[in-house]
Design an enzyme around this catalytic site. Structure first.
Site, PDB file in Angstrom:
ATOM      1  N   ASP A   1       9.257   2.562   1.324  1.00  0.00           N
ATOM      2  CA  ASP A   1       8.242   3.469   1.774  1.00  0.00           C
ATOM      3  C   ASP A   1       8.190   3.152   3.286  1.00  0.00           C
ATOM      4  OD1 ASP A   1       5.804   4.171   2.752  1.00  0.00           O
ATOM      5  OD2 ASP A   1       4.638   3.635   1.038  1.00  0.00           O
TER       6      ASP A   1
ATOM      7  N   PHE B   1       0.834  -1.215   0.078  1.00  0.00           N
ATOM      8  CA  PHE B   1      -0.074   0.183   0.046  1.00  0.00           C
ATOM      9  C   PHE B   1       0.826   1.232  -0.034  1.00  0.00           C
ATOM     10  CE2 PHE B   1      -2.468   3.511   2.069  1.00  0.00           C
ATOM     11  CZ  PHE B   1      -3.648   3.505   1.300  1.00  0.00           C
TER      12      PHE B   1
ATOM     13  N   LYS C   1       3.119  10.668   8.194  1.00  0.00           N
ATOM     14  CA  LYS C   1       2.635  10.274   9.391  1.00  0.00           C
ATOM     15  C   LYS C   1       3.421  10.795  10.492  1.00  0.00           C
ATOM     16  CE  LYS C   1       0.219   6.107   7.561  1.00  0.00           C
ATOM     17  NZ  LYS C   1      -1.050   6.232   7.980  1.00  0.00           N
TER      18      LYS C   1
END
Length: 401
Positions: free
Chosen positions: A219, A135, A248
């Protein structure tokens, strides 16, 4: 239906489903809803609230910078922007050739990385590899990288050239050659159920990508900012990638993302090839500096190691027929269930005052603030035990909370 649910249903786009509660206040690892009900937050906004809620360092940084300079555009530099770029390259150990591009989210960071990959070899390297079940975001470019067909199919055709392969070195060795521009990987596939890459994968991937001239893009959006017990997940493998994407937890609740490059990858973008109006503005970068500075000075990377080990022990200690095991690193953990009842268990946890989420049908994801201590762990143990008991009793709560 409550009035706030009616308002939400009437005005909000139908992309997230019905909200679980109307949260109005937070402090530390706890939040309260509009009815005054208190919850222990072990999701932290999906690994965002690294310092928990309303941390004094976070609050002071926003107030101070908002009263000084909030936004100027990228025609100008600002001290917080430069400080954060220097901090990220230091924490990632990029060396003297490290560079940073700031955006506003993880998806934007991955969009920038996608464009970076296109510049590696140009038309001579039309292929990009990514992993199945990965993802990387929901924008068109990051969605093309995402290895979940059910997410991609409604929005096809997507940008071409991306191929999804199994998460094995054998699959990578078969797929990679001099036509590959980049390989995108997550150290832990959070949205797939907190699935770590196989042992030795990152080191082997680094060797293969270097051999064939492809970029290795890691990532770190969910695994960065100390969450796994290192500043970034790739550091567990003792490798040096070509680029990482972060977001985040680096902002602690303020939207910010970044692409951080190493070595030759830092020279690929030239003036005018990418940009962002809000990316790296002084309000966001000053806050991220404060958050990362607090993680560093308070020893919260080490805390992630120690509390993560304690959490693992708590989960194993339940000896529940519903729990198959626990996986992940640091304070990014997945509780594997023996049955596809994760949604039911997450709902039971919420009813018992505990926020976790179902990463998939058979996995509960835990990603608490990095500040948690003994008190929060003990409360988690009690509340999650009550939630597990609800699976046996066919109820959501023993206290009708």
């Amino acid at each position: 239906m409550n009035a706030w649910q009616q308002r939400s249903g009437a005005t909000m786009m139908r992309t997230f489903g019905r909200p679980l509660a109307l949260l109005v206040r937070g402090e530390g690892a706890r939040v309260w809803d509009a009815d005054g009900v208190e919850y222990l937050d072990f999701l932290a906004g999906i690994a965002v609230n690294a310092l928990g809620h309303a941390h004094p360092v976070f609050v002071e940084a926003i107030a101070r910078q908002a009263a000084t300079l909030a936004h100027v555009s990228n025609y100008f530099a600002t001290p917080p922007q430069l400080e954060l770029a220097e901090r990220l390259t230091r924490l990632a150990a990029t060396g003297s050739g490290g560079r940073v591009f700031f955006g506003n989210s993880g998806a934007e960071a991955n969009e920038a990385a996608f464009k970076l990959a296109r510049l590696n070899g140009g038309t001579a390297r039309p292929r990009i590899l990514a992993l199945t079940d990965s993802f990387h975001g929901r924008t068109i470019g990051s969605l093309a990288l995402t290895g979940k067909a059910h997410m991609r199919e409604p929005f096809e055709p997507l940008p071409g050239g991306v191929e999804h392969i199994d998460s094995t070195l054998e699959a990578l060795e078969t797929a990679i050659d001099e036509s590959v521009a980049a390989l995108f990987v997550e150290p832990i596939k959070g949205e797939a159920g907190v699935l770590p890459l196989p042992e030795g994968y990152l080191k082997g991937a680094r060797e293969l990508t270097e051999r064939h001239g492809a970029l290795l893009v890691v990532d770190e959006i969910q695994t960065g900012a100390g969450r796994t017990g290192e500043w970034f997940g790739f550091q567990h493998a003792d490798i040096r990638p070509d680029a990482i994407t972060v977001a985040k937890g680096i902002g602690g609740g303020v939207p910010i993302g970044a692409l951080v490059t190493f070595g030759r990858a830092s020279e690929l973008f030239t003036v005018g090839q990418h940009g962002s109006t809000f990316g790296g503005n002084p309000l966001a970068t000053a806050t991220a500096n404060a958050v990362l500075g607090e993680i560093e000075s308070a020893g919260l990377v080490r805390n992630a190691v120690e509390r993560g080990a304690q959490l693992r022990d708590i989960v194993r200690g339940y000896a529940s027929p519903h729990i198959e095991g626990v996986r992940g690193q640091g304070l990014l953990l997945g509780i594997a269930l023996t049955e596809p009842r994760a949604q039911e268990l997450a709902a039971a946890a919420l009813a018992n005052g505990l926020i976790v989420n179902a990463a998939n049908e058979s996995t509960i994801r835990i990603a608490p603030p990095l500040i948690i201590g003994e008190v929060e762990l003990a409360e988690f143990e009690r509340r999650f035990a009550r939630a597990l008991a609800c699976l046996d009793h066919g109820t959501q709560t023993e206290s009708d909370r």
